[in-house]
Design a protein around this motif. Structure first.
Motif, short mmCIF file in Angstrom:
data_model
loop_
_atom_site.label_atom_id
_atom_site.label_comp_id
_atom_site.label_asym_id
_atom_site.label_seq_id
_atom_site.Cartn_x
_atom_site.Cartn_y
_atom_site.Cartn_z
N GLY A 19 0.81 -1.22 0.00
CA GLY A 19 0.00 0.00 0.00
C GLY A 19 0.84 1.26 0.00
O GLY A 19 2.03 1.25 -0.31
N ARG A 20 0.19 2.37 0.35
CA ARG A 20 0.82 3.69 0.28
C ARG A 20 2.17 3.75 0.99
O ARG A 20 3.14 4.26 0.45
CB ARG A 20 -0.10 4.76 0.88
CG ARG A 20 -1.35 5.02 0.08
CD ARG A 20 -2.25 6.05 0.73
NE ARG A 20 -1.76 7.39 0.41
CZ ARG A 20 -1.10 8.17 1.27
NH1 ARG A 20 -0.86 7.77 2.50
NH2 ARG A 20 -0.71 9.38 0.90
N ASP A 21 2.22 3.27 2.22
CA ASP A 21 3.47 3.35 2.98
C ASP A 21 4.57 2.53 2.33
O ASP A 21 5.73 2.93 2.31
CB ASP A 21 3.26 2.91 4.43
CG ASP A 21 2.39 3.89 5.21
OD1 ASP A 21 2.29 5.07 4.80
OD2 ASP A 21 1.80 3.47 6.23
N ASP A 23 -2.09 10.07 -3.96
CA ASP A 23 -3.54 10.14 -3.80
C ASP A 23 -4.27 10.61 -5.04
O ASP A 23 -5.49 10.47 -5.12
CB ASP A 23 -3.89 11.06 -2.63
CG ASP A 23 -3.48 10.45 -1.30
OD1 ASP A 23 -3.35 9.22 -1.20
OD2 ASP A 23 -3.28 11.23 -0.34
N THR A 24 -3.55 11.16 -6.01
CA THR A 24 -4.20 11.64 -7.23
C THR A 24 -3.75 10.83 -8.44
O THR A 24 -4.44 9.91 -8.87
CB THR A 24 -3.94 13.15 -7.44
OG1 THR A 24 -2.53 13.39 -7.43
CG2 THR A 24 -4.60 13.98 -6.36
N LEU A 25 -2.59 11.12 -8.97
CA LEU A 25 -2.16 10.49 -10.22
C LEU A 25 -1.82 9.00 -10.07
O LEU A 25 -1.93 8.24 -11.03
CB LEU A 25 -0.96 11.24 -10.80
CG LEU A 25 -1.29 12.68 -11.21
CD1 LEU A 25 -0.03 13.46 -11.51
CD2 LEU A 25 -2.22 12.71 -12.39
N ASP A 63 -5.04 3.01 -4.11
CA ASP A 63 -6.36 3.20 -3.51
C ASP A 63 -7.31 2.10 -4.00
O ASP A 63 -7.78 2.15 -5.14
CB ASP A 63 -6.90 4.58 -3.89
CG ASP A 63 -8.26 4.88 -3.29
OD1 ASP A 63 -8.85 3.99 -2.63
OD2 ASP A 63 -8.74 6.01 -3.50
N PRO A 64 -7.59 1.11 -3.16
CA PRO A 64 -8.46 0.00 -3.58
C PRO A 64 -9.84 0.45 -4.05
O PRO A 64 -10.47 -0.24 -4.86
CB PRO A 64 -8.56 -0.87 -2.33
CG PRO A 64 -7.40 -0.49 -1.48
CD PRO A 64 -7.10 0.95 -1.80
N SER A 65 -10.31 1.60 -3.59
CA SER A 65 -11.63 2.07 -4.01
C SER A 65 -11.67 2.43 -5.50
O SER A 65 -12.74 2.59 -6.07
CB SER A 65 -12.07 3.28 -3.17
OG SER A 65 -11.34 4.44 -3.53
N GLN A 66 -10.51 2.56 -6.13
CA GLN A 66 -10.45 2.84 -7.57
C GLN A 66 -10.79 1.60 -8.39
O GLN A 66 -10.96 1.69 -9.60
CB GLN A 66 -9.05 3.34 -7.95
CG GLN A 66 -8.64 4.62 -7.28
CD GLN A 66 -9.31 5.83 -7.89
OE1 GLN A 66 -9.43 5.93 -9.10
NE2 GLN A 66 -9.76 6.72 -7.06
N GLY A 67 -10.85 0.45 -7.75
CA GLY A 67 -11.24 -0.78 -8.43
C GLY A 67 -10.12 -1.56 -9.08
O GLY A 67 -10.37 -2.54 -9.77
#
Length: 153
Positions: free
Chosen positions: A55-57, A83-85, A91-95
């Motif tokens: 993930g992000r970290d 968080d953007t590009l 971000d799992p919510s992006q599918g």
């Protein structure tokens, strides 16, 4: 374009160029297109895959030089850039889901007058099964004078 099914779905394959100035890989050694280079690059790509899986970290920790450079080119912090590009990658919510690492069909490719290496197709791939789309981050590696592999900034 290529029609891929009876319903007229069209698939596109696009070539694109990436600016990789030599200042991003100072003193990079000329690489051999051999098994040793392939094994080294595959190992680096496995590390990148593990970072994306974390993930992000994980991405900020393992891919920090690249994130610092990319985010600065957009006038953003690395966190804002992710968080953007880079949202589909973190971000799992992006599918998009990270596929298992698979380098079996990948071939070693050299760029930058033989000083940059990557595997094509990339073994680090994200897939959105609903949209039937895939994305792969651009991961190019170089080896410095001490023999250390580095991700292009």
């Amino acid at each position: 374009p290529e029609v891929v099914d009876a319903e007229g779905t069209i698939a596109l394959t696009l070539d694109y160029a990436i600016d990789m100035p030599a200042s991003e890989w100072p003193g990079g050694e000329v690489l051999e297109k051999d098994m040793a280079t392939r094994v080294a690059v595959e190992g680096e790509m496995r590390r990148a895959h593990a970072a994306f899986a974390a993930g992000r970290d994980g991405v900020l920790g393992e891919l920090r030089p690249m994130m610092d450079h990319l985010s600065a080119s957009y006038g953003m912090t690395p966190e804002a850039f992710l968080d953007t590009l880079y949202a589909p990658f973190v971000d799992p919510s992006q599918g998009f889901a990270l596929r298992p690492f698979d380098a079996e069909q990948a071939r070693l490719e050299l760029f930058g007058n033989g000083r940059l290496a990557t595997l094509v197709p990339s073994p680090v791939v994200f897939e959105n099964s609903e949209l039937k789309e895939t994305f792969a981050p651009d991961l190019f590696y170089w080896r410095d004078g001490s023999g250390t592999w580095r991700l292009i900034d």
